[in-house]
Motif scaffolding. Structure first.
Motif, short mmCIF file in Angstrom:
data_model
loop_
_atom_site.label_atom_id
_atom_site.label_comp_id
_atom_site.label_asym_id
_atom_site.label_seq_id
_atom_site.Cartn_x
_atom_site.Cartn_y
_atom_site.Cartn_z
N PHE A 109 0.86 -1.19 0.00
CA PHE A 109 0.00 0.00 0.00
C PHE A 109 0.90 1.24 0.00
N PRO A 110 0.65 2.19 -0.90
CA PRO A 110 1.59 3.31 -1.07
C PRO A 110 1.46 4.43 -0.04
N ILE A 111 2.02 4.23 1.15
CA ILE A 111 2.07 5.32 2.14
C ILE A 111 3.30 6.19 1.85
N VAL A 112 3.34 7.37 2.46
CA VAL A 112 4.47 8.28 2.20
C VAL A 112 5.77 7.81 2.84
N GLY A 113 5.67 6.97 3.89
CA GLY A 113 6.87 6.47 4.55
C GLY A 113 7.40 7.46 5.59
N LEU A 173 -6.09 15.16 0.97
CA LEU A 173 -6.88 14.52 -0.09
C LEU A 173 -6.25 13.16 -0.42
N GLY A 174 -6.98 12.08 -0.14
CA GLY A 174 -6.46 10.74 -0.41
C GLY A 174 -5.63 10.25 0.76
N SER A 175 -6.32 9.86 1.85
CA SER A 175 -5.62 9.62 3.13
C SER A 175 -5.28 8.17 3.41
N GLY A 183 -4.39 6.29 7.00
CA GLY A 183 -4.12 7.32 8.00
C GLY A 183 -2.67 7.54 8.39
N TYR A 184 -1.73 6.98 7.62
CA TYR A 184 -0.32 7.12 8.01
C TYR A 184 0.14 8.58 7.89
N SER A 185 -0.05 9.19 6.70
CA SER A 185 0.35 10.60 6.56
C SER A 185 -0.47 11.49 7.50
N THR A 186 -1.75 11.12 7.69
CA THR A 186 -2.62 11.88 8.61
C THR A 186 -1.99 11.94 10.01
N VAL A 204 -11.00 9.90 2.34
CA VAL A 204 -10.73 8.80 1.41
C VAL A 204 -12.09 8.26 0.96
N TRP A 205 -12.12 7.65 -0.21
CA TRP A 205 -13.43 7.21 -0.71
C TRP A 205 -13.77 5.78 -0.30
N ASP A 206 -12.87 5.13 0.42
CA ASP A 206 -13.07 3.74 0.81
C ASP A 206 -13.39 3.68 2.31
N ALA A 249 -13.74 1.23 4.39
CA ALA A 249 -12.93 0.31 5.20
C ALA A 249 -11.61 0.98 5.60
N LEU A 250 -11.02 1.76 4.68
CA LEU A 250 -9.77 2.46 5.01
C LEU A 250 -10.02 3.54 6.05
N SER A 251 -11.15 4.22 5.92
CA SER A 251 -11.49 5.26 6.88
C SER A 251 -11.64 4.66 8.28
N GLY A 259 -15.51 9.85 0.87
CA GLY A 259 -16.03 10.37 -0.38
C GLY A 259 -14.90 10.77 -1.30
N GLU A 260 -15.27 11.29 -2.45
CA GLU A 260 -14.26 11.77 -3.41
C GLU A 260 -13.63 13.04 -2.80
N ALA A 261 -12.30 13.05 -2.73
CA ALA A 261 -11.62 14.05 -1.91
C ALA A 261 -11.78 15.49 -2.43
N VAL A 262 -11.71 15.68 -3.75
CA VAL A 262 -11.79 17.05 -4.29
C VAL A 262 -13.19 17.60 -4.05
N ASN A 279 -2.05 16.76 -1.08
CA ASN A 279 -2.72 16.04 -2.16
C ASN A 279 -1.99 14.73 -2.47
N ASP A 280 -2.72 13.61 -2.30
CA ASP A 280 -2.15 12.29 -2.60
C ASP A 280 -3.22 11.41 -3.23
N ILE A 281 -4.09 12.00 -4.06
CA ILE A 281 -5.17 11.23 -4.72
C ILE A 281 -4.62 10.54 -5.96
N ASN A 282 -5.52 9.89 -6.72
CA ASN A 282 -5.09 9.27 -7.97
C ASN A 282 -4.52 10.35 -8.90
N LYS A 283 -3.43 10.02 -9.55
CA LYS A 283 -2.61 11.06 -10.20
C LYS A 283 -3.31 11.69 -11.41
C1 LIG Z 1 -1.55 6.99 -2.10
S1 LIG Z 1 -2.81 6.47 -1.04
C2 LIG Z 1 -2.68 7.54 0.34
C3 LIG Z 1 -1.58 7.27 1.28
C4 LIG Z 1 -1.56 8.23 2.42
N1 LIG Z 1 -1.41 9.61 1.97
C5 LIG Z 1 -0.42 7.88 3.34
O1 LIG Z 1 0.72 8.22 3.04
O2 LIG Z 1 -0.69 7.22 4.35
C6 LIG Z 1 -4.22 7.20 -1.80
C7 LIG Z 1 -5.52 6.76 -1.16
O3 LIG Z 1 -6.55 7.65 -1.56
C8 LIG Z 1 -7.56 6.96 -2.28
N2 LIG Z 1 -7.97 7.88 -3.36
C9 LIG Z 1 -7.38 8.07 -4.57
N3 LIG Z 1 -8.00 9.03 -5.25
C10 LIG Z 1 -8.99 9.49 -4.45
C11 LIG Z 1 -9.97 10.51 -4.60
N4 LIG Z 1 -10.05 11.23 -5.71
N5 LIG Z 1 -10.83 10.71 -3.58
C12 LIG Z 1 -10.76 9.98 -2.44
N6 LIG Z 1 -9.85 9.00 -2.24
C13 LIG Z 1 -8.98 8.76 -3.23
C14 LIG Z 1 -6.94 5.69 -2.76
O4 LIG Z 1 -7.92 4.70 -2.94
C15 LIG Z 1 -5.97 5.38 -1.60
O5 LIG Z 1 -6.63 4.76 -0.54
#
Ligand SMILES: C[S@@+](CC[C@H](N)C(=O)[O-])C[C@H]1O[C@@H](n2cnc3c(N)ncnc32)[C@H](O)[C@@H]1O
Length: 213
Positions: A37-41, A63-65, A68-71, A90-92, A94-96, A117-120, A135-139
């Motif tokens: 899972f792509p966390i920021v580390g 946006l895109g949490s 919760g690691y970066s949070t 986050v839109w998922d 279970a992750l929330s 929900g959708e972050a934007v 901002n860490d949503i889908n690119k």
């Molecule tokens: C790269 S991961 C986030 C990692 C997080 N920032 C961390 O470092 O712990 C992106 C997450 O946001 C979700 N996501 C991607 N695009 C999104 C969007 N537009 N709205 C809400 N969630 C989104 C993905 O499904 C994933 O769970």
């Protein structure tokens, strides 16, 4: 040997020198490794903490949490600034829920607020401004997020965007997929915006800092 240094070697070194951190963060890092899972580390996490403290931020929108690691790093910074709020979005579901568990165990419950929900779109529905927006949503969604972020970033506020090197694909002329195109377009747009002073840090996968003038 300096000649053999590449970005992944430097990244490994930067993570190795990171000091001890709460066991819950270690657990989240182990989960990310296991699930790929792509966390920021931890190195970028520490950067987020330092930037939160330096800017004395009390209100952060993420946006895109993920889980919760970066949070956690933002929330520790806001806590040490005297308190405030960090929006976990986050839109998922279970992750929330998973994030609620970890952040509660870290004692950060009173600071983090959760939106599914959708972050934007969630950002556009939220009132007031933020001192930091991360901002860490889908690119491929990066370009469309910028006008909304601008409408919610306080004067003197900081926009932080992850994955701005996108594993080097931004430099590869043959890479023309929507995610790479999204990262390139946001980079061009933010750097060309006279309202921002911007820099791209080659930390892990590239972190852009853009200070609103
Ligand atoms: C790269 S991961 C986030 C990692 C997080 N920032 C961390 O470092 O712990 C992106 C997450 O946001 C979700 N996501 C991607 N695009 C999104 C969007 N537009 N709205 C809400 N969630 C989104 C993905 O499904 C994933 O769970």
């Amino acid at each position: 040997m300096p000649g053999s240094l590449d970005l992944s070697t430097i990244s490994r070194y930067q993570e190795e020198i990171m000091p001890e951190r709460p066991e819950v963060l270690r657990e989240m890092e182990a989960r990310a490794r296991q699930e790929r899972f792509p966390i920021v580390g931890p190195a970028v996490g520490q950067l987020l903490y330092v930037l939160t403290r330096l800017s004395r931020a009390r209100r952060v929108f993420e946006l895109g949490s993920g889980f919760g690691y970066s949070t956690a790093w933002f929330a520790m910074g806001v806590r040490d600034n005297g308190g405030g709020e960090v929006m976990h979005v986050v839109w998922d579901e279970a992750l929330s829920n998973s994030a609620r568990g970890y952040l509660g165990r870290l004692g950060l419950d009173g600071i983090v607020q959760y939106r599914v929900g959708e972050a934007v779109s969630e950002l556009s529905k939220t009132s007031g401004t933020f001192e930091i927006i991360f901002n860490d949503i889908n690119k491929k969604g990066y370009p469309a997020s910028f006008p909304v972020i601008k409408s919610r970033l306080a004067a003197g506020g900081l926009l932080i965007v992850d994955n701005m090197l996108w594993s080097g694909r931004v430099l590869d002329p043959a890479a023309d997929d929507p995610d790479t195109a999204g990262v390139r377009e946001l980079t061009r747009t933010v750097f060309a915006d006279p309202g921002f002073a911007s820099v791209l840090l080659p930390l892990r996968d590239g972190v852009m800092l853009a200070l609103r003038r």
